[in-house]
Write a protein that holds these residues in place. Structure first.
Motif, PDB file in Angstrom:
ATOM      1  N   ILE A  81       0.840  -1.197   0.000  1.00 22.84           N
ATOM      2  CA  ILE A  81       0.000   0.000   0.000  1.00 22.84           C
ATOM      3  C   ILE A  81       0.878   1.251   0.000  1.00 22.84           C
ATOM      4  CG2 ILE A  81      -1.698   1.347   1.288  1.00 22.84           C
ATOM      5  CD1 ILE A  81      -2.863  -1.257   2.312  1.00 22.84           C
ATOM      6  N   ALA A  82       1.924   1.240   0.808  1.00 27.85           N
ATOM      7  CA  ALA A  82       2.821   2.395   0.869  1.00 27.85           C
ATOM      8  C   ALA A  82       3.470   2.650  -0.486  1.00 27.85           C
ATOM      9  CB  ALA A  82       3.890   2.173   1.943  1.00 27.85           C
ATOM     10  N   LYS A  83       3.864   1.572  -1.173  1.00 23.21           N
ATOM     11  CA  LYS A  83       4.477   1.711  -2.490  1.00 23.21           C
ATOM     12  C   LYS A  83       3.505   2.351  -3.476  1.00 23.21           C
ATOM     13  CE  LYS A  83       7.163   0.929  -6.096  1.00 23.21           C
ATOM     14  NZ  LYS A  83       8.394   1.711  -6.339  1.00 23.21           N
ATOM     15  N   VAL A  84       2.275   1.842  -3.494  1.00 26.96           N
ATOM     16  CA  VAL A  84       1.276   2.386  -4.407  1.00 26.96           C
ATOM     17  C   VAL A  84       0.966   3.839  -4.062  1.00 26.96           C
ATOM     18  CG1 VAL A  84      -1.125   2.195  -5.177  1.00 26.96           C
ATOM     19  CG2 VAL A  84       0.273   0.137  -4.915  1.00 26.96           C
ATOM     20  N   ARG A  85       0.744   4.097  -2.782  1.00 31.84           N
ATOM     21  CA  ARG A  85       0.366   5.447  -2.355  1.00 31.84           C
ATOM     22  C   ARG A  85       1.465   6.464  -2.646  1.00 31.84           C
ATOM     23  NH1 ARG A  85      -0.577   9.789  -1.787  1.00 31.84           N
ATOM     24  NH2 ARG A  85      -2.009  10.909  -0.384  1.00 31.84           N
ATOM     25  N   SER A  86       2.713   6.050  -2.505  1.00 33.40           N
ATOM     26  CA  SER A  86       3.820   6.999  -2.671  1.00 33.40           C
ATOM     27  C   SER A  86       4.256   7.180  -4.115  1.00 33.40           C
ATOM     28  CB  SER A  86       5.024   6.561  -1.825  1.00 33.40           C
ATOM     29  OG  SER A  86       5.524   5.308  -2.264  1.00 33.40           O
ATOM     30  N   THR A  87       3.869   6.260  -5.000  1.00 32.58           N
ATOM     31  CA  THR A  87       4.355   6.345  -6.375  1.00 32.58           C
ATOM     32  C   THR A  87       3.277   6.629  -7.408  1.00 32.58           C
ATOM     33  OG1 THR A  87       4.134   3.951  -6.729  1.00 32.58           O
ATOM     34  CG2 THR A  87       6.255   4.758  -5.889  1.00 32.58           C
ATOM     35  N   THR A  88       2.015   6.313  -7.117  1.00 33.96           N
ATOM     36  CA  THR A  88       0.994   6.484  -8.146  1.00 33.96           C
ATOM     37  C   THR A  88       0.784   7.958  -8.472  1.00 33.96           C
ATOM     38  OG1 THR A  88      -1.253   5.950  -8.830  1.00 33.96           O
ATOM     39  CG2 THR A  88      -0.949   6.537  -6.518  1.00 33.96           C
ATOM     40  N   LYS A  89       0.547   8.218  -9.741  1.00 35.20           N
ATOM     41  CA  LYS A  89       0.216   9.567 -10.181  1.00 35.20           C
ATOM     42  C   LYS A  89      -1.269   9.686 -10.507  1.00 35.20           C
ATOM     43  CE  LYS A  89       4.833  10.310 -12.115  1.00 35.20           C
ATOM     44  NZ  LYS A  89       5.620  10.619 -13.335  1.00 35.20           N
ATOM     45  N   ASN A  90      -2.013   8.624 -10.179  1.00 33.72           N
ATOM     46  CA  ASN A  90      -3.441   8.590 -10.471  1.00 33.72           C
ATOM     47  C   ASN A  90      -4.232   8.914  -9.207  1.00 33.72           C
ATOM     48  OD1 ASN A  90      -6.187   7.140 -10.794  1.00 33.72           O
ATOM     49  ND2 ASN A  90      -5.349   7.151 -12.870  1.00 33.72           N
ATOM     50  N   SER A  91      -5.047   9.961  -9.261  1.00 30.33           N
ATOM     51  CA  SER A  91      -5.732  10.426  -8.048  1.00 30.33           C
ATOM     52  C   SER A  91      -6.782   9.432  -7.549  1.00 30.33           C
ATOM     53  CB  SER A  91      -6.373  11.792  -8.290  1.00 30.33           C
ATOM     54  OG  SER A  91      -7.302  11.743  -9.355  1.00 30.33           O
ATOM     55  N   LEU A  92      -7.411   8.666  -8.446  1.00 30.46           N
ATOM     56  CA  LEU A  92      -8.386   7.670  -8.006  1.00 30.46           C
ATOM     57  C   LEU A  92      -7.697   6.525  -7.262  1.00 30.46           C
ATOM     58  CD1 LEU A  92     -10.789   7.383 -11.088  1.00 30.46           C
ATOM     59  CD2 LEU A  92     -11.054   8.781  -9.036  1.00 30.46           C
ATOM     60  N   VAL A  93      -6.558   6.107  -7.767  1.00 33.94           N
ATOM     61  CA  VAL A  93      -5.806   5.036  -7.118  1.00 33.94           C
ATOM     62  C   VAL A  93      -5.275   5.514  -5.768  1.00 33.94           C
ATOM     63  CG1 VAL A  93      -3.794   3.517  -7.303  1.00 33.94           C
ATOM     64  CG2 VAL A  93      -5.221   3.962  -9.317  1.00 33.94           C
ATOM     65  N   ARG A  94      -4.840   6.775  -5.697  1.00 38.38           N
ATOM     66  CA  ARG A  94      -4.397   7.317  -4.403  1.00 38.38           C
ATOM     67  C   ARG A  94      -5.523   7.280  -3.380  1.00 38.38           C
ATOM     68  NH1 ARG A  94      -1.449  11.192  -7.289  1.00 38.38           N
ATOM     69  NH2 ARG A  94      -3.114  12.746  -7.097  1.00 38.38           N
ATOM     70  N   ALA A  95      -6.719   7.650  -3.805  1.00 36.55           N
ATOM     71  CA  ALA A  95      -7.859   7.651  -2.886  1.00 36.55           C
ATOM     72  C   ALA A  95      -8.147   6.239  -2.384  1.00 36.55           C
ATOM     73  CB  ALA A  95      -9.085   8.235  -3.582  1.00 36.55           C
ATOM     74  N   LEU A  96      -8.081   5.251  -3.274  1.00 41.46           N
ATOM     75  CA  LEU A  96      -8.288   3.867  -2.860  1.00 41.46           C
ATOM     76  C   LEU A  96      -7.190   3.415  -1.907  1.00 41.46           C
ATOM     77  CD1 LEU A  96      -9.829   1.172  -3.105  1.00 41.46           C
ATOM     78  CD2 LEU A  96      -8.373   0.641  -5.078  1.00 41.46           C
ATOM     79  N   ALA A  97      -5.950   3.810  -2.182  1.00 40.72           N
ATOM     80  CA  ALA A  97      -4.835   3.438  -1.306  1.00 40.72           C
ATOM     81  C   ALA A  97      -5.009   4.022   0.089  1.00 40.72           C
ATOM     82  CB  ALA A  97      -3.509   3.890  -1.916  1.00 40.72           C
ATOM     83  N   ASP A  98      -5.492   5.262   0.175  1.00 40.63           N
ATOM     84  CA  ASP A  98      -5.760   5.857   1.486  1.00 40.63           C
ATOM     85  C   ASP A  98      -6.781   5.028   2.258  1.00 40.63           C
ATOM     86  OD1 ASP A  98      -4.024   7.988   1.138  1.00 40.63           O
ATOM     87  OD2 ASP A  98      -5.574   9.375   0.439  1.00 40.63           O
ATOM     88  N   GLN A  99      -7.859   4.666   1.590  1.00 42.73           N
ATOM     89  CA  GLN A  99      -8.897   3.883   2.252  1.00 42.73           C
ATOM     90  C   GLN A  99      -8.383   2.498   2.635  1.00 42.73           C
ATOM     91  OE1 GLN A  99     -12.412   3.214  -0.116  1.00 42.73           O
ATOM     92  NE2 GLN A  99     -13.481   2.113   1.511  1.00 42.73           N
ATOM     93  N   ALA A 100      -7.626   1.868   1.731  1.00 39.65           N
ATOM     94  CA  ALA A 100      -7.076   0.539   2.013  1.00 39.65           C
ATOM     95  C   ALA A 100      -6.135   0.575   3.208  1.00 39.65           C
ATOM     96  CB  ALA A 100      -6.355  -0.005   0.780  1.00 39.65           C
ATOM     97  N   ASN A 101      -5.323   1.617   3.305  1.00 34.82           N
ATOM     98  CA  ASN A 101      -4.399   1.725   4.425  1.00 34.82           C
ATOM     99  C   ASN A 101      -5.150   1.792   5.753  1.00 34.82           C
ATOM    100  OD1 ASN A 101      -1.482   2.262   5.285  1.00 34.82           O
ATOM    101  ND2 ASN A 101      -2.581   3.953   6.257  1.00 34.82           N
ATOM    102  N   ASN A 102      -6.191   2.617   5.805  1.00 32.05           N
ATOM    103  CA  ASN A 102      -6.973   2.743   7.031  1.00 32.05           C
ATOM    104  C   ASN A 102      -7.663   1.435   7.390  1.00 32.05           C
ATOM    105  OD1 ASN A 102      -6.275   5.454   7.239  1.00 32.05           O
ATOM    106  ND2 ASN A 102      -8.105   6.172   6.183  1.00 32.05           N
ATOM    107  N   THR A 103      -8.174   0.744   6.372  1.00 31.23           N
ATOM    108  CA  THR A 103      -8.877  -0.513   6.613  1.00 31.23           C
ATOM    109  C   THR A 103      -7.919  -1.585   7.098  1.00 31.23           C
ATOM    110  OG1 THR A 103     -10.490   0.024   4.886  1.00 31.23           O
ATOM    111  CG2 THR A 103     -10.335  -2.282   5.543  1.00 31.23           C
TER     112      THR A 103
END
Length: 240
Positions: free
Chosen positions: A144-166
């Motif tokens: 999750i940290a890898k995806v959140r820190s590297t993605t340039k896609n705002s929808l994927v970032r939003a999903l990564a934020d939610q996944a991290n909290n979950t």
């Protein structure tokens, strides 16, 4: 904790709850240009396999509500159902926006998790439930940290934020059962067995198959991520 459990976990555990075993150069390759930012192979895998994670953890939560013998295990089961229903809603919302096909069935290995726990009962069920889920959730943090820190896609970032909290919530409730063997969990997370990609990959949906929906419980407290901000975060070209 006994050797039998260690062997069970060694056979079942895998590098990432999402099935992304290694972050390679190929996964950083841009596969689509969208109005929410470029989409890489890693981004696409993340969305697909967040969905797949719910397809096995949601039913495991339902099993836990029937078989759990302690209040802590019942609570953890409720959190699995609640959290993955909300994540699933987000995945199903953003996938068509990004032209991503979602699976309707978990990976073969994930189905193995469900079958193993479904065959158990009593204290063994409680123990394996807490340890398998603690290991798989613990393993996902780096992904999750890898995806959140590297993605340039705002929808994927939003999903990564939610996944991290979950994931953090699910780690916490598993630990609160008092059943987690931390030595075994750490060993299994850091030295996962090498499995064929086919075991880690959910199959594509059959043609014409209705989309499986993970229904939120009546007492749901988790909510799908609000993507309205993400939708406007990266104005740019449309999908090409």
């Amino acid at each position: 904790m006994g050797g039998a459990l260690t062997l069970t976990l060694a056979a079942l555990a895998y590098p990432s709850m999402l099935g992304v075993s290694n972050v390679t150069t190929a996964q950083d390759r841009v596969i689509a240009t969208t109005q929410w930012g470029p989409l890489t192979e890693l981004d696409r895998d993340f969305v697909v396999k967040v969905r797949a994670a719910g397809l096995w953890e949601y039913p495991v939560g339902q099993i836990g509500l029937k078989k759990g013998t302690s209040k802590a295990v019942l609570t953890a089961s409720e959190h699995l159902i609640d959290g993955h229903a909300a994540l699933d809603t987000t995945c199903r919302k953003i996938a068509p926006m990004l032209n991503i096909t979602l699976p309707n069935v978990a990976s073969p290995q994930q189905i193995g998790f469900v079958n193993t726990l479904n065959a158990e009962s009593g204290e063994k069920f409680d123990s394996d439930f807490a340890n398998i889920l603690r290991i798989t959730h613990g393993s996902i943090f780096n992904t999750i940290a890898k995806v959140r820190s590297t993605t340039k896609n705002s929808l994927v970032r939003a999903l990564a934020d939610q996944a991290n909290n979950t994931v953090l919530d699910h780690i916490t409730v598993m630990e609160k059962t008092g059943l987690v063997d931390f030595d075994t969990a750490l060993f299994t997370q850091t030295t996962p067995p090498k499995l064929p990609k086919s075991d880690l990959t959910p199959p594509p949906p059959s043609a014409g198959q209705p989309e499986v929906v993970l229904t939120p419980p009546p007492t749901a407290t988790s909510t799908p991520v609000d993507i309205s901000g993400a939708v406007n975060a990266n104005p740019g070209p449309t999908v090409g």
